[in-house]
Motif scaffolding. Structure first.
Motif, PDB file in Angstrom:
ATOM      1  N   SER A   1      36.662  31.646  39.481  1.00 53.36           N
ATOM      2  CA  SER A   1      37.000  32.926  38.448  1.00 53.36           C
ATOM      3  C   SER A   1      38.325  32.821  38.296  1.00 53.36           C
ATOM      4  O   SER A   1      39.222  32.852  39.297  1.00 53.36           O
TER       5      SER A   1
ATOM      6  N   GLU B   1      32.294  32.424  29.760  1.00 50.67           N
ATOM      7  CA  GLU B   1      32.677  33.852  29.543  1.00 50.67           C
ATOM      8  C   GLU B   1      31.629  34.630  30.426  1.00 50.67           C
ATOM      9  O   GLU B   1      30.422  34.620  30.120  1.00 50.67           O
ATOM     10  N   PHE B   2      32.101  35.429  31.404  1.00 48.76           N
ATOM     11  CA  PHE B   2      31.062  36.421  32.133  1.00 48.76           C
ATOM     12  C   PHE B   2      31.133  37.592  31.625  1.00 48.76           C
ATOM     13  O   PHE B   2      32.449  38.198  31.777  1.00 48.76           O
ATOM     14  N   LEU B   3      30.309  38.506  31.065  1.00 55.34           N
ATOM     15  CA  LEU B   3      30.541  39.853  30.693  1.00 55.34           C
ATOM     16  C   LEU B   3      29.277  40.693  31.352  1.00 55.34           C
ATOM     17  O   LEU B   3      28.351  40.225  31.444  1.00 55.34           O
ATOM     18  N   ARG B   4      29.672  41.983  31.758  1.00 50.68           N
ATOM     19  CA  ARG B   4      28.745  42.720  32.430  1.00 50.68           C
ATOM     20  C   ARG B   4      28.853  44.132  31.876  1.00 50.68           C
ATOM     21  O   ARG B   4      30.280  44.773  31.787  1.00 50.68           O
ATOM     22  N   ASP B   5      27.846  44.809  31.708  1.00 49.00           N
ATOM     23  CA  ASP B   5      27.837  46.035  31.382  1.00 49.00           C
ATOM     24  C   ASP B   5      27.797  47.061  32.531  1.00 49.00           C
ATOM     25  O   ASP B   5      26.976  46.941  33.328  1.00 49.00           O
TER      26      ASP B   5
ATOM     27  N   ALA C   1      24.351  41.654  32.582  1.00 53.23           N
ATOM     28  CA  ALA C   1      25.408  40.585  32.476  1.00 53.23           C
ATOM     29  C   ALA C   1      25.096  39.382  31.741  1.00 53.23           C
ATOM     30  O   ALA C   1      23.673  39.064  31.997  1.00 53.23           O
TER      31      ALA C   1
ATOM     32  N   THR D   1      34.254  43.991  34.807  1.00 54.43           N
ATOM     33  CA  THR D   1      33.235  44.106  33.690  1.00 54.43           C
ATOM     34  C   THR D   1      33.305  42.676  32.954  1.00 54.43           C
ATOM     35  O   THR D   1      32.502  42.473  32.182  1.00 54.43           O
ATOM     36  N   ARG D   2      34.290  41.826  33.190  1.00 53.38           N
ATOM     37  CA  ARG D   2      34.430  40.583  32.334  1.00 53.38           C
ATOM     38  C   ARG D   2      35.404  39.728  33.375  1.00 53.38           C
ATOM     39  O   ARG D   2      36.051  39.843  34.254  1.00 53.38           O
ATOM     40  N   SER D   3      35.092  38.332  33.311  1.00 54.65           N
ATOM     41  CA  SER D   3      35.645  37.400  33.848  1.00 54.65           C
ATOM     42  C   SER D   3      35.532  36.011  33.160  1.00 54.65           C
ATOM     43  O   SER D   3      34.509  35.922  32.545  1.00 54.65           O
ATOM     44  N   THR D   4      36.658  35.031  33.529  1.00 55.14           N
ATOM     45  CA  THR D   4      36.237  33.578  33.008  1.00 55.14           C
ATOM     46  C   THR D   4      36.177  32.801  33.862  1.00 55.14           C
ATOM     47  O   THR D   4      36.812  32.673  34.894  1.00 55.14           O
TER      48      THR D   4
END
Length: 546
Positions: free
Chosen positions: A385, A406-410, A416, A454-457
């Motif tokens: 990450s 791309e990782f996205l989370r609410d 996610a 909330t997000r990561s690559t």
């Protein structure tokens, strides 16, 4: 010495060497076919030998790749050793770029003091103590038990000393106790928890406990006896605040372990660095083994011409395809090691006109000095990450596509996605959330995410060494190009060997038939010659009487 009976007896017949003639006829009939089969077997033997040499060279390259992967070229460094120490726990997971750490507070244990004892040998009354582990919060403080820690009960027998009580308390998980001389002639019982806010202690005494045992009860409020509150380590990682229950942290930065010893006044840089001399030696060894394999493949597939002999595998489509795959591998960039693909030329590797690799040391050293992480793209896969707060376990399936995901989370719902593929959250006891990637390009990995993320690559890259190993495994595997070719050659050699053996049997039978026929012919010729001699003798006699 064999005796040619047919020739010995053949004194009144044709006069021909019928045994030799039979052999020559058999040879003339079957030798051309046997010669074709023998030549084909010779070519198959040469091809099989060439494949064995190729396989051996591939094994040598595989051994070099494995040895290179095992060489420790990385070391972990901190810009503030003594405050923040760092060790390398897993080189394959270590971050490619520096990480900034700020320590705002250390993890501490809860300290409790119970005073008024006359000495370590003071005799105490009896009673039962219930010790729970959890967290004190609020004002007035409210205790919440830690579900990951079980409480304990301690029966203190009447007549036990202060020292014996301290030893009994220390035998319980999460508790350390000792009798301490205060200095004014009195003694105190000091009790410590483990570090971390959720490791605080609560002690309750039974209703029938003696007064000196009942004095250890602080089930309602720890403040009268609490000399230090248990707390978590508070630090920032690239600006993101995180909490950990201990000062030895192994789950924050993949591949690295942190040891916190003090609060910092400025960001501390943590990095995993590669030794340039070791890296250069590894690269030179890899280039040498690769060129040995490439030269051999070119040699055995050469078509000849201009007086040169063709290679043992000239024109073989399967082996030629291996060369094309190898060339394509060298020409392609390696994705998943950053925002842009890394090409071999970026680390000083150049493909010469004859297809072999060369290493430009000056380019390599300059590239290494500018960005040591590029060297890892040659030897080590990457799965990391780019931001803190996301730990990755497992590896993607073998056919996973390298690249950036791309990782996205609410944060409200915990829902996610990874590159648009929905992930199922699983709440962990420590407040983190795990996401098992069951489908999609990175299926097989598990992401463990801090609450505030909330997000990561996520970068996933396959190194040149990994690609070469996969290519060799595919070529030499049961259904690989080389294995299939070897199977065909073995089948052809066995079939042609059987055919030659059959031809030998047929030739022997044919020769025997010819001898038998010639023997019959000789009988007729002998009879005719005998009749002719008789007639000649009769005519001569008749003429003599005239």
């Amino acid at each position: 010495m064999a005796i040619d009976i047919l020739s010995k007896l053949n004194t009144g017949g044709s006069g021909l060497d019928l045994v030799n003639l039979s052999s020559q006829l058999a040879a003339a009939t079957y030798e051309p076919r046997r010669a074709l089969l023998t030549a084909r077997m010779d070519r198959a033997d040469l091809s099989a030998s060439a494949l064995d040499r190729v396989t051996a060279r591939m094994s040598d390259l595989t051994a070099t790749l494995q040895a290179a992967a095992g060489i420790d070229t990385l070391s972990a460094k901190s810009s503030a050793p003594g405050l923040v120490d760092v060790t390398l726990s897993d080189a394959s997971l270590a971050p490619a770029r520096p990480v900034e750490i700020e320590v705002l507070g250390l993890a501490q244990s809860q300290v409790l003091e119970f005073g008024g004892f006359s000495g370590p040998d003071q005799v105490l009354g009896g009673g039962t103590l219930t010790i729970d582990i959890g967290r004190w919060q609020g004002d007035p403080p409210v205790f919440t038990a830690n579900p990951a820690q079980s409480g304990a009960q301690l029966v203190v027998p009447a007549g036990a000393t202060l020292t014996q009580l301290a030893e009994a308390l220390s035998s319980l998980p999460g508790v350390t106790a000792r009798a301490i001389e205060v200095g004014d002639g009195s003694w105190s019982l000091g009790i410590l928890s483990e570090t971390g806010a959720a490791s605080s202690l609560r002690i309750a005494a039974s209703a029938d406990a003696a007064p000196d045992i009942a004095a250890l009860d602080f089930a309602a409020d720890p403040r009268p006896v609490e000399r230090r509150v248990a707390s978590d380590a508070l630090l920032t990682v690239d600006g993101i605040a995180v909490l950990r229950p201990t000062n030895q942290i192994d789950d924050l930065i993949p591949g690295l372990s942190l040891g916190l010893s003090g609060v910092t006044t400025a960001p501390v840089t943590i990095r995993a660095e590669t030794d340039p001399r070791t890296a250069l030696a590894v690269m030179e060894g890899l280039v040498e083994e690769f060129n040995g394999l490439k030269s051999l493949l070119q040699q055995v597939t050469a078509r000849g011409g201009n007086g040169a002999e063709p290679g043992a595998l000239a024109g073989d489509a399967g082996v030629m395809s291996l060369l094309r795959e190898l060339d394509a591998m060298l020409a392609g960039g390696m994705s998943g090691f950053g925002p842009q693909p890394i090409f071999l030329a970026d680390v000083g590797l150049r493909t010469e006109r004859d297809g072999r690799l060369s290493l430009d040391k000056s380019v390599f050293e300059a590239a290494f000095s500018a960005d040591p992480s590029r060297f890892r793209s040659v030897l080590q896969d990457n799965l990391a990450s780019t931001g803190p707060g996301v730990a990755i376990n497992g590896m993607p399936a073998r056919g996973a596509t390298p690249g950036r995901y791309e990782f996205l989370r609410d944060p409200a719902t915990g829902a996610a996605t990874l590159n648009g593929v929905a992930l199922t959250p699983v709440a962990e006891a420590d407040g983190q959330t795990s996401y098992r990637v069951a489908t999609g390009p990175l299926s097989g990995i598990v992401l463990t995410v801090e609450p505030g993320v909330t997000r990561s690559t996520i970068d996933f890259g396959r190194s040149l060494a990994s690609q070469l190993s996969t290519w060799i495994d595919a070529a030499t595997g049961r259904d690989g190009v080389i294995s299939r070719k070897q199977d065909r050659l073995e089948a052809s050699l066995a079939q042609d060997g059987d055919a030659i053996e059959t031809l030998g049997t047929q030739a022997a039978a044919y020769e025997a038939r010819m001898r038998a026929r010639f023997a019959e012919m000789e009988k007729v010729i002998t009879q005719l010659n005998s009749t002719g001699e008789y007639l000649t003798s009769l005519i001569d006699s008749f003429n003599a009487q005239r």
